[in-house]
Design a protein around this motif. Structure first.
Motif, PDB file in Angstrom:
ATOM      1  N   ARG A   1      -2.613  -4.436  -4.097  1.00 21.11           N
ATOM      2  CA  ARG A   1      -3.214  -5.568  -4.807  1.00 21.11           C
ATOM      3  C   ARG A   1      -2.266  -6.765  -4.827  1.00 21.11           C
ATOM      4  NH1 ARG A   1      -6.964  -3.376  -8.439  1.00 21.11           N
ATOM      5  NH2 ARG A   1      -7.843  -1.474  -7.520  1.00 21.11           N
ATOM      6  N   LEU A   2      -2.795  -7.922  -4.493  1.00 23.51           N
ATOM      7  CA  LEU A   2      -2.009  -9.143  -4.532  1.00 23.51           C
ATOM      8  C   LEU A   2      -1.684  -9.506  -5.974  1.00 23.51           C
ATOM      9  CD1 LEU A   2      -3.860 -11.399  -1.912  1.00 23.51           C
ATOM     10  CD2 LEU A   2      -1.923  -9.872  -1.554  1.00 23.51           C
ATOM     11  N   GLY A   3      -0.426  -9.918  -6.194  1.00 23.93           N
ATOM     12  CA  GLY A   3      -0.033 -10.370  -7.508  1.00 23.93           C
ATOM     13  C   GLY A   3      -0.001  -9.292  -8.567  1.00 23.93           C
ATOM     14  N   GLN A   4       0.006  -8.033  -8.150  1.00 25.35           N
ATOM     15  CA  GLN A   4       0.017  -6.914  -9.084  1.00 25.35           C
ATOM     16  C   GLN A   4       1.252  -6.045  -8.870  1.00 25.35           C
ATOM     17  OE1 GLN A   4      -2.370  -6.373 -11.504  1.00 25.35           O
ATOM     18  NE2 GLN A   4      -3.287  -8.301 -10.872  1.00 25.35           N
ATOM     19  N   ASP A   5       1.551  -5.226  -9.881  1.00 23.51           N
ATOM     20  CA  ASP A   5       2.664  -4.285  -9.778  1.00 23.51           C
ATOM     21  C   ASP A   5       2.162  -2.990  -9.145  1.00 23.51           C
ATOM     22  OD1 ASP A   5       4.162  -6.149 -11.136  1.00 23.51           O
ATOM     23  OD2 ASP A   5       3.820  -5.229 -13.080  1.00 23.51           O
ATOM     24  N   ASN A   6       2.337  -2.864  -7.831  1.00 24.24           N
ATOM     25  CA  ASN A   6       1.943  -1.654  -7.123  1.00 24.24           C
ATOM     26  C   ASN A   6       3.090  -0.657  -7.180  1.00 24.24           C
ATOM     27  OD1 ASN A   6      -0.682  -2.664  -5.655  1.00 24.24           O
ATOM     28  ND2 ASN A   6       0.840  -4.263  -5.363  1.00 24.24           N
ATOM     29  N   THR A   7       2.830   0.539  -7.746  1.00 22.39           N
ATOM     30  CA  THR A   7       3.895   1.506  -7.982  1.00 22.39           C
ATOM     31  C   THR A   7       3.519   2.887  -7.461  1.00 22.39           C
ATOM     32  OG1 THR A   7       4.558   0.312  -9.976  1.00 22.39           O
ATOM     33  CG2 THR A   7       5.331   2.576  -9.747  1.00 22.39           C
ATOM     34  N   LEU A   8       4.383   3.444  -6.593  1.00 23.40           N
ATOM     35  CA  LEU A   8       4.162   4.809  -6.116  1.00 23.40           C
ATOM     36  C   LEU A   8       4.344   5.787  -7.275  1.00 23.40           C
ATOM     37  CD1 LEU A   8       5.929   5.240  -2.650  1.00 23.40           C
ATOM     38  CD2 LEU A   8       3.506   5.504  -3.145  1.00 23.40           C
ATOM     39  N   VAL A   9       3.420   6.721  -7.400  1.00 24.61           N
ATOM     40  CA  VAL A   9       3.536   7.747  -8.431  1.00 24.61           C
ATOM     41  C   VAL A   9       3.627   9.140  -7.812  1.00 24.61           C
ATOM     42  CG1 VAL A   9       2.350   6.371 -10.173  1.00 24.61           C
ATOM     43  CG2 VAL A   9       1.011   7.890  -8.693  1.00 24.61           C
ATOM     44  N   ALA A  10       3.693   9.199  -6.465  1.00 28.96           N
ATOM     45  CA  ALA A  10       3.811  10.481  -5.760  1.00 28.96           C
ATOM     46  C   ALA A  10       4.380  10.224  -4.374  1.00 28.96           C
ATOM     47  CB  ALA A  10       2.444  11.156  -5.646  1.00 28.96           C
ATOM     48  N   ASP A  11       4.966  11.264  -3.770  1.00 30.81           N
ATOM     49  CA  ASP A  11       5.402  11.166  -2.381  1.00 30.81           C
ATOM     50  C   ASP A  11       4.174  11.144  -1.478  1.00 30.81           C
ATOM     51  OD1 ASP A  11       8.018  11.321  -3.251  1.00 30.81           O
ATOM     52  OD2 ASP A  11       8.206  13.476  -2.829  1.00 30.81           O
ATOM     53  N   LEU A  12       4.271  10.413  -0.362  1.00 33.03           N
ATOM     54  CA  LEU A  12       3.197  10.391   0.631  1.00 33.03           C
ATOM     55  C   LEU A  12       3.714  11.024   1.914  1.00 33.03           C
ATOM     56  CD1 LEU A  12       1.767   6.747   0.253  1.00 33.03           C
ATOM     57  CD2 LEU A  12       1.349   8.760  -1.173  1.00 33.03           C
ATOM     58  N   ASP A  13       2.933  11.960   2.493  1.00 38.83           N
ATOM     59  CA  ASP A  13       3.325  12.588   3.744  1.00 38.83           C
ATOM     60  C   ASP A  13       2.092  13.013   4.523  1.00 38.83           C
ATOM     61  OD1 ASP A  13       2.427  14.979   2.541  1.00 38.83           O
ATOM     62  OD2 ASP A  13       4.452  15.524   1.894  1.00 38.83           O
ATOM     63  N   ILE A  14       2.276  13.873   5.512  1.00 37.85           N
ATOM     64  CA  ILE A  14       1.186  14.280   6.402  1.00 37.85           C
ATOM     65  C   ILE A  14       0.079  15.036   5.670  1.00 37.85           C
ATOM     66  CG2 ILE A  14       2.229  16.500   7.052  1.00 37.85           C
ATOM     67  CD1 ILE A  14       1.341  15.881   9.946  1.00 37.85           C
ATOM     68  N   ASP A  15       0.382  15.610   4.528  1.00 40.01           N
ATOM     69  CA  ASP A  15      -0.605  16.381   3.770  1.00 40.01           C
ATOM     70  C   ASP A  15      -1.282  15.574   2.661  1.00 40.01           C
ATOM     71  OD1 ASP A  15      -0.124  18.803   5.201  1.00 40.01           O
ATOM     72  OD2 ASP A  15       1.716  19.081   4.032  1.00 40.01           O
ATOM     73  N   THR A  16      -0.910  14.317   2.514  1.00 40.08           N
ATOM     74  CA  THR A  16      -1.478  13.479   1.461  1.00 40.08           C
ATOM     75  C   THR A  16      -2.821  12.907   1.902  1.00 40.08           C
ATOM     76  OG1 THR A  16       0.767  12.866   0.777  1.00 40.08           O
ATOM     77  CG2 THR A  16      -1.039  11.500  -0.046  1.00 40.08           C
ATOM     78  N   PRO A  17      -3.837  12.878   1.021  1.00 37.14           N
ATOM     79  CA  PRO A  17      -5.144  12.308   1.374  1.00 37.14           C
ATOM     80  C   PRO A  17      -5.024  10.917   1.988  1.00 37.14           C
ATOM     81  CG  PRO A  17      -5.289  13.384  -0.755  1.00 37.14           C
ATOM     82  CD  PRO A  17      -3.833  13.424  -0.371  1.00 37.14           C
ATOM     83  N   GLY A  18      -5.781  10.711   3.077  1.00 35.11           N
ATOM     84  CA  GLY A  18      -5.781   9.439   3.775  1.00 35.11           C
ATOM     85  C   GLY A  18      -4.926   9.425   5.022  1.00 35.11           C
ATOM     86  N   TYR A  19      -4.065  10.448   5.215  1.00 34.40           N
ATOM     87  CA  TYR A  19      -3.188  10.459   6.383  1.00 34.40           C
ATOM     88  C   TYR A  19      -3.991  10.558   7.680  1.00 34.40           C
ATOM     89  CZ  TYR A  19       0.797  11.490   9.394  1.00 34.40           C
ATOM     90  OH  TYR A  19       1.757  11.441  10.395  1.00 34.40           O
ATOM     91  N   GLU A  20      -4.960  11.435   7.705  1.00 30.80           N
ATOM     92  CA  GLU A  20      -5.770  11.608   8.915  1.00 30.80           C
ATOM     93  C   GLU A  20      -6.516  10.324   9.256  1.00 30.80           C
ATOM     94  OE1 GLU A  20      -9.299  14.539  10.687  1.00 30.80           O
ATOM     95  OE2 GLU A  20      -8.525  14.829   8.650  1.00 30.80           O
ATOM     96  N   GLU A  21      -7.101   9.688   8.243  1.00 33.85           N
ATOM     97  CA  GLU A  21      -7.903   8.485   8.477  1.00 33.85           C
ATOM     98  C   GLU A  21      -7.052   7.299   8.930  1.00 33.85           C
ATOM     99  OE1 GLU A  21     -10.835   5.415   5.988  1.00 33.85           O
ATOM    100  OE2 GLU A  21     -10.073   7.258   5.053  1.00 33.85           O
ATOM    101  N   TYR A  22      -5.873   7.123   8.344  1.00 34.36           N
ATOM    102  CA  TYR A  22      -5.098   5.923   8.590  1.00 34.36           C
ATOM    103  C   TYR A  22      -3.947   6.094   9.578  1.00 34.36           C
ATOM    104  CZ  TYR A  22      -7.645   3.863   4.717  1.00 34.36           C
ATOM    105  OH  TYR A  22      -8.642   3.378   3.902  1.00 34.36           O
ATOM    106  N   ILE A  23      -3.569   7.331   9.899  1.00 34.13           N
ATOM    107  CA  ILE A  23      -2.447   7.524  10.814  1.00 34.13           C
ATOM    108  C   ILE A  23      -2.801   8.422  12.003  1.00 34.13           C
ATOM    109  CG2 ILE A  23      -0.080   8.414  11.033  1.00 34.13           C
ATOM    110  CD1 ILE A  23       0.464   7.482   8.238  1.00 34.13           C
ATOM    111  N   GLU A  24      -3.417   9.563  11.751  1.00 39.63           N
ATOM    112  CA  GLU A  24      -3.701  10.495  12.847  1.00 39.63           C
ATOM    113  C   GLU A  24      -4.826  10.016  13.746  1.00 39.63           C
ATOM    114  OE1 GLU A  24      -4.363  14.361  11.191  1.00 39.63           O
ATOM    115  OE2 GLU A  24      -2.247  14.910  11.401  1.00 39.63           O
ATOM    116  N   GLU A  25      -5.896   9.520  13.182  1.00 36.71           N
ATOM    117  CA  GLU A  25      -7.084   9.168  13.973  1.00 36.71           C
ATOM    118  C   GLU A  25      -6.954   7.870  14.763  1.00 36.71           C
ATOM    119  OE1 GLU A  25     -10.423   9.287  11.361  1.00 36.71           O
ATOM    120  OE2 GLU A  25     -10.518  11.484  11.346  1.00 36.71           O
TER     121      GLU A  25
END
Length: 344
Positions: A66-90
């Motif tokens: 989000r523009l102008g917002q405080d974007n904060t990671l609350v978990a590690d992201l890796d190959i098993d995290t939701p969205g990996y297949e859609e945005y990286i593998e495919e």
């Protein structure tokens, strides 16, 4: 204690992911310049996220900062995290680099792993392809595999008027143009501090640096790179920064071997227009063609203060233990308390 011991002890950056979080955030917000973002909006030292923050839990969230917002990671992201297949593998080219202005991302001590980008015909490639008037802090990007044809860095391809604090990267990065293990090109007020990279750097066609390819009107503070840099014939190659134009490098170091064509240095390949290196050092072997130095390859209107090189240097013309060569009209020679122990 000798001068060299004092320098090495005093200049070695803090490699921990701690430090003064409040100071880091104030600097980050100052660089971002977004008045609506207050210190209370960033994750506190305990890692909790306040109600006015945007929580980044998976790759889907990361895709929609989000523009102008405080974007904060609350978990590690890796190959098993939701969205990996859609945005990286495919996708054929892997992750599509983010292009943002006025965005902050607080890694909150978390890690982004398994990032893959293969876009050899594109410019400005990294986790962020472009980041302008924004900031990143407290983030690790681990085991990245990135290929690009223009300006490439693991964290940011091109950054301007942005701040990166207390962050690190590992993996491999390669490209046909400007290549940096951390950032490809940082300019116009970009500041990086308290950060480091252990990035394998593969040949680039332009300026190549273990940490930043080109730093123009920016600064590198208390940061380091440790892996070898091989530009296979490209000019302006440095263990930390390839080309430093009107840039400041302080309290930083590089330990990997550096090899290239012309303008090759253990910490900076080329310094121009008043650029400076202060309280910094290089220890990796340096080799190249013309203008090859243990610390700086070519010095054009710049200075080196309280710094040293302790490495072997091998070149064809303009070879020096500290600086390889200087421009003929350079009237700003400042080698105060600096030395190089050229071997080879």
């Amino acid at each position: 204690m000798s001068e060299r011991d004092e320098l090495e002890t005093g200049s070695q950056p803090n490699e921990s992911r701690g430090g003064s979080q409040t100071t880091h955030r104030r600097d980050l917000l100052k660089a971002v310049g977004v008045g609506a973002i207050g210190l209370s909006g960033l994750a506190n030292a305990t890692g909790r996220v306040s109600a006015d923050q945007i929580a980044i839990e998976d790759w889907n969230d990361l895709r929609s900062l989000r523009l102008g917002q405080d974007n904060t990671l609350v978990a590690d992201l890796d190959i098993d995290t939701p969205g990996y297949e859609e945005y990286i593998e495919e996708p054929a080219g892997g992750w599509e680099p983010l292009v943002n202005s006025m965005v902050t991302l607080n890694g909150n001590g978390h890690t982004i792993s398994d990032l893959v980008i293969n876009r050899p015909n594109e410019d400005d490639v990294g986790l962020f392809g472009r980041l302008e008037i924004g900031g990143i802090e407290n983030l690790s990007v681990r085991d990245a595999d990135i290929t690009d044809g223009g300006s490439v860095g693991t964290l940011i391809g091109y950054g301007a008027q942005c701040s990166v604090v207390n962050s690190d990267t590992t993996g491999s990065v390669s490209g046909g143009g400007i290549v940096g293990g951390f950032i490809g090109r940082a300019e116009n007020g970009a500041e990086v501090r308290d950060s480091h990279t252990e990035q394998q750097i593969n040949p680039g066609g332009g300026s190549v640096g273990g940490f930043i390819g080109i730093c123009a009107r920016g600064s590198v503070l208390n940061s380091h790179a440790t892996e070898p840099v091989d530009s296979s014939g490209s000019g302006k190659t440095g263990g930390l920064v390839g080309d430093a134009f009107e840039a400041s490098i302080r309290d930083s170091y590089a330990t990997g071997a550096v090899s290239g064509g012309d303008s090759v240095g253990g910490i900076v390949g080329s310094i121009g227009n008043g650029g400076t290196v202060e309280r910094s050092y290089a220890t990796g072997a340096v080799s190249g063609g013309d203008s090859v130095g243990g610390l700086v390859g070519f010095l054009g209107l710049g200075g080196v203060t309280n710094s040293y090189a302790a490495n072997s240097v091998d070149g064809e013309d303009g070879v020096g233990g500290l600086v390889g060569s200087v421009t003929d009209f350079n009237d700003f020679y400042d080698f105060t308390h600096s030395y190089g122990g050229c071997q080879g």
